[in-house]
Design an enzyme around this catalytic site. Structure first.
Site, PDB file in Angstrom:
ATOM      1  N   HIS A  33       0.770  -1.170  -0.021  1.00 14.04           N
ATOM      2  CA  HIS A  33       0.097  -0.218  -0.049  1.00 14.04           C
ATOM      3  C   HIS A  33       0.817   1.213  -0.048  1.00 14.04           C
ATOM      4  O   HIS A  33       0.430   2.340   0.359  1.00 14.04           O
ATOM      5  CB  HIS A  33      -1.061   0.096   1.244  1.00 14.04           C
ATOM      6  CG  HIS A  33      -2.077  -0.859   1.047  1.00 14.04           C
ATOM      7  ND1 HIS A  33      -3.311  -0.650   0.150  1.00 14.04           N
ATOM      8  CD2 HIS A  33      -2.271  -2.364   1.575  1.00 14.04           C
ATOM      9  CE1 HIS A  33      -3.901  -2.081   0.317  1.00 14.04           C
ATOM     10  NE2 HIS A  33      -3.557  -2.727   1.193  1.00 14.04           N
ATOM     11  N   ASP A  35       2.744   1.848  -2.795  1.00 13.03           N
ATOM     12  CA  ASP A  35       2.932   2.214  -4.338  1.00 13.03           C
ATOM     13  C   ASP A  35       1.997   3.642  -4.568  1.00 13.03           C
ATOM     14  O   ASP A  35       2.309   4.492  -5.333  1.00 13.03           O
ATOM     15  CB  ASP A  35       2.866   1.143  -5.360  1.00 13.03           C
ATOM     16  CG  ASP A  35       1.238   0.624  -5.227  1.00 13.03           C
ATOM     17  OD1 ASP A  35       0.503   0.789  -4.191  1.00 13.03           O
ATOM     18  OD2 ASP A  35       1.202  -0.359  -6.054  1.00 13.03           O
ATOM     19  N   GLY A 119      -7.329 -14.398  -7.153  1.00 11.23           N
ATOM     20  CA  GLY A 119      -7.574 -13.985  -5.861  1.00 11.23           C
ATOM     21  C   GLY A 119      -6.795 -14.186  -4.663  1.00 11.23           C
ATOM     22  O   GLY A 119      -6.898 -13.995  -3.571  1.00 11.23           O
ATOM     23  N   GLY A 121      -3.859 -12.762  -4.520  1.00 12.77           N
ATOM     24  CA  GLY A 121      -2.729 -11.559  -4.407  1.00 12.77           C
ATOM     25  C   GLY A 121      -1.476 -11.689  -4.937  1.00 12.77           C
ATOM     26  O   GLY A 121      -0.521 -11.021  -4.783  1.00 12.77           O
ATOM     27  N   SER A 124      -2.491 -11.841 -10.894  1.00 12.14           N
ATOM     28  CA  SER A 124      -3.121 -12.583 -12.147  1.00 12.14           C
ATOM     29  C   SER A 124      -3.406 -11.523 -13.126  1.00 12.14           C
ATOM     30  O   SER A 124      -2.880 -11.560 -14.454  1.00 12.14           O
ATOM     31  CB  SER A 124      -4.343 -13.741 -11.829  1.00 12.14           C
ATOM     32  OG  SER A 124      -5.310 -12.810 -11.229  1.00 12.14           O
ATOM     33  N   GLU A 157      -6.331  -1.436 -16.206  1.00  6.49           N
ATOM     34  CA  GLU A 157      -6.920  -1.792 -14.800  1.00  6.49           C
ATOM     35  C   GLU A 157      -7.673  -0.761 -14.286  1.00  6.49           C
ATOM     36  O   GLU A 157      -8.938  -0.897 -13.748  1.00  6.49           O
ATOM     37  CB  GLU A 157      -5.687  -2.298 -13.879  1.00  6.49           C
ATOM     38  CG  GLU A 157      -6.351  -2.897 -12.723  1.00  6.49           C
ATOM     39  CD  GLU A 157      -5.582  -4.119 -12.113  1.00  6.49           C
ATOM     40  OE1 GLU A 157      -6.098  -4.683 -11.219  1.00  6.49           O
ATOM     41  OE2 GLU A 157      -4.766  -4.758 -13.231  1.00  6.49           O
ATOM     42  N   ASP A 169       2.471  -3.996  -9.635  1.00  8.74           N
ATOM     43  CA  ASP A 169       2.085  -5.296 -10.038  1.00  8.74           C
ATOM     44  C   ASP A 169       2.599  -5.237 -11.554  1.00  8.74           C
ATOM     45  O   ASP A 169       3.121  -6.322 -11.844  1.00  8.74           O
ATOM     46  CB  ASP A 169       0.587  -5.500  -9.920  1.00  8.74           C
ATOM     47  CG  ASP A 169       0.253  -5.482  -8.604  1.00  8.74           C
ATOM     48  OD1 ASP A 169       1.050  -5.345  -7.370  1.00  8.74           O
ATOM     49  OD2 ASP A 169      -1.404  -5.523  -8.358  1.00  8.74           O
TER      50      ASP A 169
END
Length: 385
Positions: A33, A35, A119, A121, A124, A157, A169
């Site tokens: 948290h 980024d 899901g 983390g 994906s 995203e 990510d």
């Protein structure tokens, strides 16, 4: 092998030779948290990957097939828009980003699937975005730089999956290097590689089995709480742009004005940035015990100050803390479920996995899935051999 099966499925479905691309998921050793607060993160690409078979089809249609789900979607190239089909949005979002930047995307066929557990983390979604972008960039000779690929994946995203994720990510999926973790400065986008010795210690992921939805209101609420903190502090320190610019002393001086919740959120982020820096120093000294202590401190902050953990994740970390051979453990990813990341002495991995499964079942009555992760190179081509 799944990659071979996806190539074969493409041949069967479309009858042409595809370009074959692999895009890895990621772990984040520490820096959670941070980024979207312009801070530091320390991810690595891992051998849980998405595979793509892609070819241009000389038509005006995009034909997508999700191998794992056995579902298909067709869209005209001039009618790309958010779909009711969630998995398709990650791919269509990528096409939309290219189109917005003036890249002419013709019709193409794509079969994709992978070994990144959804899901858990492990990002994906970022692997899907970056793999699709890498494939189209190669086929269309669009000459996108690696950082552009990461940023376009992030924008896809945001706009199509409606998750306001940071860049970590996608960055990890593109910039990963085998045997290295990579520290990204999310403000300047400077990055630096640090050695991660997988002979002395292994990365083992324990999946709580609780599915998180990052798009959930809580994730976006945390972003807003951090922004509230910045707004308060800027009144006193005009140079403050993000929590990256804030010191613990400044937070303490305005604790009452911030209020208890926003103060806790902000102090977690400032401390976590310091932990990333310290972890990199410890890695260069090969001090795995020290790295582990930073991970435990990170988890405590995520659980108590940032409040994004859950009972299952906390129990997994508590069990790990008393298990022989474990250097460190913490929840990883957005939170509210997903995995813990554990650094485990190589010779103790089998015992660790068995102990974790037994204890998780005994304490919560839940089965536990574990994954051993190897650090690999970022997105690239593969051959169907």
């Amino acid at each position: 092998m799944l990659a071979h099966d996806i190539a074969a499925a493409f041949h069967q479905r479309f009858g042409t030779d595809p370009l074959l691309v692999r895009a890895p998921g990621r772990i984040n050793l520490i820096g959670e948290h941070t980024d979207y607060n312009a801070g530091y993160v320390l991810p690595a690409a891992i051998d849980k990957e998405m595979y793509f078979a892609v070819a241009l089809n000389q038509q005006h249609t995009i034909r997508l097939h999700a191998y794992d789900l056995n579902q298909s979607e067709e869209v005209a190239v001039d009618a790309v828009a958010p779909s009711e089909t969630q998995w398709a949005n990650y791919l269509l979002g990528v096409v939309a980003q290219l189109q917005q930047r003036g890249v002419q995307v013709p019709g193409f066929d794509c079969v994709f699937g992978g070994t990144v557990p959804a899901g858990a983390g492990l990002s994906s979604s970022a692997a899907v975005e970056c793999g699709m972008l890498f494939a189209l960039n190669t086929l269309l000779q669009a000459q996108l730089e690696p950082m552009q690929i990461a940023k376009l994946g992030q924008a896809a995203e945001h706009e199509y999956a409606k998750v306001m994720c940071g860049l970590m990510d996608q960055f990890a999926s593109v910039f990963g290097q085998a045997g290295q973790v990579v520290r990204l400065d999310c403000r300047s986008l400077d990055y630096e590689y640090f050695p991660f010795d997988t002979t002395a210690c292994r990365i083992v992921l324990c999946n709580s089995g609780v599915k998180h939805s990052l798009a959930s209101s809580e994730y976006n609420t945390r972003r807003q709480e951090c922004e509230q903190g910045v707004a308060v502090l800027r009144r006193h320190y005009p140079e403050v742009q993000t929590l990256r610019d804030v010191t613990l002393e400044q937070l303490e001086a305005h604790r009452d004005e911030l209020g208890p919740v926003v103060y806790r959120r902000c102090s977690y982020v400032v401390e976590e940035n310091q932990r990333v820096i310290e972890t990199c120093r410890l890695l260069t000294q090969n001090d795995l015990s020290g790295v582990g202590q930073q991970m435990y401190a990170s988890h405590a902050g995520l659980s108590e100050k940032y409040e994004v953990s859950c009972k299952e994740l906390d129990v997994l970390v508590e069990i790990a803390q008393t298990t022989p051979g474990v250097y460190g453990s913490r929840m990883m990813g957005g939170g509210f479920g997903g995995c813990t990341i554990n650094l485990v002495a190589t010779e103790q991995v089998a015992d660790f996995v068995q102990h974790m499964k037994t204890q998780y079942q005994q304490q919560l009555g839940l089965p536990l899935e574990t994954y051993e992760a190897t650090i690999v190179d970022g997105v690239g081509l593969f051959t169907d051999k």
